[in-house]
Design a protein around this motif. Structure first.
Motif, PDB file in Angstrom:
ATOM      1  N   GLY A   1      23.633  18.210 -25.269  1.00 37.62           N
ATOM      2  CA  GLY A   1      23.115  18.748 -26.525  1.00 37.62           C
ATOM      3  C   GLY A   1      24.192  19.422 -27.357  1.00 37.62           C
ATOM      4  O   GLY A   1      24.168  19.375 -28.583  1.00 37.62           O
ATOM      5  N   LYS A   2      25.173  20.059 -26.691  1.00 35.32           N
ATOM      6  CA  LYS A   2      26.256  20.720 -27.421  1.00 35.32           C
ATOM      7  C   LYS A   2      27.205  19.691 -28.033  1.00 35.32           C
ATOM      8  O   LYS A   2      27.754  19.908 -29.105  1.00 35.32           O
ATOM      9  CB  LYS A   2      27.015  21.673 -26.501  1.00 35.32           C
ATOM     10  N   ILE A   3      27.373  18.584 -27.338  1.00 36.03           N
ATOM     11  CA  ILE A   3      28.212  17.517 -27.886  1.00 36.03           C
ATOM     12  C   ILE A   3      27.502  16.873 -29.080  1.00 36.03           C
ATOM     13  O   ILE A   3      28.112  16.601 -30.115  1.00 36.03           O
ATOM     14  CB  ILE A   3      28.517  16.468 -26.807  1.00 36.03           C
TER      15      ILE A   3
ATOM     16  N   SER B   1      27.118  29.541 -35.033  1.00 34.88           N
ATOM     17  CA  SER B   1      27.384  28.164 -34.604  1.00 34.88           C
ATOM     18  C   SER B   1      27.213  28.027 -33.095  1.00 34.88           C
ATOM     19  O   SER B   1      26.650  27.048 -32.602  1.00 34.88           O
ATOM     20  CB  SER B   1      28.802  27.745 -35.004  1.00 34.88           C
ATOM     21  N   LYS B   2      27.702  29.015 -32.363  1.00 31.86           N
ATOM     22  CA  LYS B   2      27.580  28.977 -30.900  1.00 31.86           C
ATOM     23  C   LYS B   2      26.122  29.073 -30.470  1.00 31.86           C
ATOM     24  O   LYS B   2      25.681  28.340 -29.577  1.00 31.86           O
ATOM     25  CB  LYS B   2      28.384  30.123 -30.284  1.00 31.86           C
ATOM     26  N   LYS B   3      25.375  29.972 -31.112  1.00 29.96           N
ATOM     27  CA  LYS B   3      23.961  30.138 -30.745  1.00 29.96           C
ATOM     28  C   LYS B   3      23.147  28.893 -31.107  1.00 29.96           C
ATOM     29  O   LYS B   3      22.248  28.495 -30.367  1.00 29.96           O
ATOM     30  CB  LYS B   3      23.383  31.371 -31.447  1.00 29.96           C
ATOM     31  N   GLY B   4      23.480  28.285 -32.251  1.00 28.18           N
ATOM     32  CA  GLY B   4      22.808  27.035 -32.623  1.00 28.18           C
ATOM     33  C   GLY B   4      23.106  25.925 -31.640  1.00 28.18           C
ATOM     34  O   GLY B   4      22.237  25.116 -31.303  1.00 28.18           O
ATOM     35  N   SER B   5      24.334  25.882 -31.167  1.00 28.01           N
ATOM     36  CA  SER B   5      24.733  24.888 -30.173  1.00 28.01           C
ATOM     37  C   SER B   5      23.988  25.111 -28.868  1.00 28.01           C
ATOM     38  O   SER B   5      23.531  24.158 -28.221  1.00 28.01           O
ATOM     39  CB  SER B   5      26.247  24.966 -29.942  1.00 28.01           C
ATOM     40  N   ASN B   6      23.842  26.380 -28.456  1.00 27.38           N
ATOM     41  CA  ASN B   6      23.090  26.698 -27.236  1.00 27.38           C
ATOM     42  C   ASN B   6      21.644  26.218 -27.349  1.00 27.38           C
ATOM     43  O   ASN B   6      21.089  25.657 -26.399  1.00 27.38           O
ATOM     44  CB  ASN B   6      23.104  28.209 -26.981  1.00 27.38           C
ATOM     45  N   LEU B   7      21.045  26.457 -28.523  1.00 27.35           N
ATOM     46  CA  LEU B   7      19.661  26.051 -28.741  1.00 27.35           C
ATOM     47  C   LEU B   7      19.523  24.534 -28.665  1.00 27.35           C
ATOM     48  O   LEU B   7      18.609  24.011 -28.026  1.00 27.35           O
ATOM     49  CB  LEU B   7      19.182  26.566 -30.098  1.00 27.35           C
ATOM     50  N   GLY B   8      20.448  23.814 -29.308  1.00 31.42           N
ATOM     51  CA  GLY B   8      20.405  22.355 -29.258  1.00 31.42           C
ATOM     52  C   GLY B   8      20.573  21.827 -27.856  1.00 31.42           C
ATOM     53  O   GLY B   8      19.907  20.859 -27.452  1.00 31.42           O
TER      54      GLY B   8
END
Length: 607
Positions: A128-130, A203-210
């Motif tokens: 998801g982060k990728i 950006s990091k938190k959005g990446s974690n959520l994804g």
């Protein structure tokens, strides 16, 4: 491990370097950008001339009641403003196409780079982060790239030009009109530094959520089976809250720029009128000049407001761009050596010479990025000093307990990972001296969880060789006994499948994967628990197909069902970081060692 609940750690990079790198993608379209600059120049000139037209109209034509002259001036103003509108429309069309091309190129470049990265990269972070880098992060660059040309440059030109015009017309009024600039510069510098920090966090938190959503949907069957919806819902809410809170903090700081601009704008306007009336005196400044300066103050601060908005976009996008370039700059641990050659006419001779491997090390002797892991690699080695030789066309069965290193051996043959010590040879050539593309063209790999792509059954089988003919697809399916169940489906080979082939049984998915491997005609075949998802009846049907597939090919077979490896030429018993027994099935049974114990245990379990 970079899990969904762990913030990604990025290297600090120069903002200027990131901006320059981004603009490099745009500047490849120099011809179109020159045309855009010309069109922007037309618009900027007209906007700068408009206040002078107004001043001329009031102080010259209206004051002297020269109606014909006034009408001519108005007609001239209408014509040049229509030209400006046309220039803006054409500019917007050109930039829209240009930026969409750039975004597509960045996404394609990122995707191609990711495809070439080694498996260790994918092992270390959630998919998801990728995915977030390829989709959301790239999309977020669109506005800032377009505005870097259409907003940044013309607004900067406007600000400089307006300041120059005011200074030429009346230096005292100009100084008053620019009175608030120091307040603006200090305020924006402080606010922007804080805002960038929180945009990075967002950006990091959005990446974690994804990453969590991707993992959650992939495991939805397990979640529902264990009634874990409430627990995952709590996790989702927490991740959403973290993403929302970081966004609110970032926006709060970023919007502070507008308050600073409004304050500076107000100070400048007040200073201009106060200086004009109290210091210079109303008798020394015409009404037209006052109105022109009032307009110019607006023309000066509106671009600054737009520049502030652009800067907010920029610092938001920089946090995304940094994440994109971080992956683009990540080298693959598995790369072609200098001088690597393509290999053809492979016989299939495979040899391990004193091979030592650890998932903790990079396998690259020049890589010092993880010194501690490499120092402690002896404690983490999966294989140590392993040596064996396999003749062309020989079938080797690998047996042993879970985690002993069976799958590791076949992964190393395919060079999905690089070894720390020793050498692996294919037809007497170090596999690191063979290009990855040609090496893997010789490999046919089947696992217990072969992926089915969305598309037709025909396209899934042809994935093994994209230029395969219809007859070759059908022949491959017949050999592995997949043809009969395929033709009984409503649309036969044109039956459409969703990702992972949810419409098919486990056994049917495996048979399609067998056909896909068969059509690729590999010289080295790897079957890693390839029949574990097939029921006993289906397994009997496919054994004949496997026998055909093994003919003339060097094969490595891993299976817990010992019946599936009874016909192997040799058996390697893998345990304790190496091969503890090897020989024919008969030899190992006579030896009554570890293999004998496995067989006896299997018999006892069957009873």
């Amino acid at each position: 491990m970079n899990a969904y609940n762990v913030d990604e750690q990025l290297k600090e990079t120069s903002k200027f370097k990131t901006i320059t790198r981004l603009l490099g993608w745009v500047l490849k379209y120099k011809g179109r950008i020159i045309l855009v600059f010309f069109l922007m120049g037309v618009g900027t000139i007209v906007s700068l001339v408009n206040p002078l037209i107004m001043e001329k109209a009031i102080d010259t034509y209206i004051a002297s009641r020269d109606i014909p002259g006034f009408v001519k001036l108005i007609v001239f103003a209408v014509v040049i403003n229509l030209i400006m509108i046309g220039a803006i429309k054409i500019r917007m069309l050109i930039m829209s196409k240009l930026i969409n091309n750039v975004i597509a190129e960045i996404r394609q470049s990122l995707y191609e780079h990711i495809q070439g990265l080694d498996l260790a990269f994918f092992d270390s972070r959630p998919s998801g982060k990728i995915l977030a880098r390829i989709t959301g992060d790239v999309n977020s660059l669109k506005d800032v790239l377009e505005n870097s040309i259409t907003s940044l440059i013309p607004n900067l030109i406007t600000v400089v030009a307006v300041a120059a015009i005011m200074i030429v017309k009346n230096p005292k009024l100009a100084c008053a009109a620019l009175f608030g600039l120091p307040v603006l510069i200090v305020g924006v510098a402080v606010i922007s530094k804080k805002a960038h920090k929180y945009w990075q966090l967002n950006s990091k938190k959005g990446s974690n959520l994804g990453a969590f959503i991707s993992e959650d949907l992939s495991g939805i069957k397990v979640i529902q089976s264990f009634n874990a919806e409430e627990e995952t819902d709590k996790t989702f809410k927490q991740l959403v809250k973290e993403e929302r809170d970081s966004f609110i903090k970032a926006v709060t700081w970023a919007d502070g720029n507008f308050a600073i601009i409004d304050l500076s704008w107000g100070l400048c306007t007040f200073a201009m009128y106060w200086i004009g009336i109290k210091v210079i005196g109303v008798d020394n400044v015409s009404v037209g000049t006052f109105l022109a300066f009032g307009t110019y103050i607006g023309m000066f601060w509106q671009p600054i407001q737009a520049l502030s908005q652009f800067y907010n976009q920029l610092i938001t996008s920089l946090s995304k761009a940094e994440r994109i370039f971080e992956i683009m700059d990540t080298p693959s641990a598995i790369e072609n050596r200098e001088g690597a050659v393509d290999i053809t006419d492979v016989r299939g001779e495979v040899e391990f010479r004193n091979v030592t491997f650890s998932y903790g090390g990079s396998g690259n002797p020049n890589d010092t990025s993880n010194v501690t892991q490499q120092i402690n690699s002896k404690q983490m080695n999966v294989l140590e000093n392993v040596s064996f030789h396999v003749e062309p066309g020989e079938t080797i069965a690998l047996v042993g307990p879970t985690g002993a290193g069976k799958s590791t051996i076949v992964n190393l043959v395919s060079r999905f990972y690089d070894i720390q010590e020793g050498v692996i040879l294919l037809d007497g050539k170090d596999i690191r001296d063979i290009t990855l593309e040609s090496l893997r063209l010789q490999m046919g790999i089947m696992t217990q969880d072969n992926f089915i792509f969305s598309g037709t059954i025909r396209s899934n089988i042809a994935y093994g060789r994209l230029d395969a003919t219809e007859d070759e697809i059908i022949e491959a399916a017949k050999i592995v006994h997949a043809h009969d169940f395929i033709v009984n489906l409503k649309d036969g080979y044109d039956t459409k499948l969703t990702a992972r082939g949810g419409e098919l049984s486990n056994g049917q998915r495996q048979l399609i994967a067998f056909a896909r491997t068969m059509i690729s005609n590999p010289k080295v075949l790897i079957l890693d628990e390839a029949t574990s998802s097939i029921d006993t009846k289906t397994e009997k049907l496919v054994q004949a197909g496997i026998a055909e597939l093994l003919k003339g090919r060097t094969s490595f077979v891993i299976a817990h069902r010992l019946s599936t490896i009874a016909n192997a030429d040799r058996i390697f018993v893998v345990n304790k970081k190496g091969i503890i027994e090897s020989g024919t099935p008969a030899e190992l049974m006579e030896k009554k060692g570890e293999y004998y114990k496995l067989i006896e245990a299997a018999k006892a379990e069957a009873e």
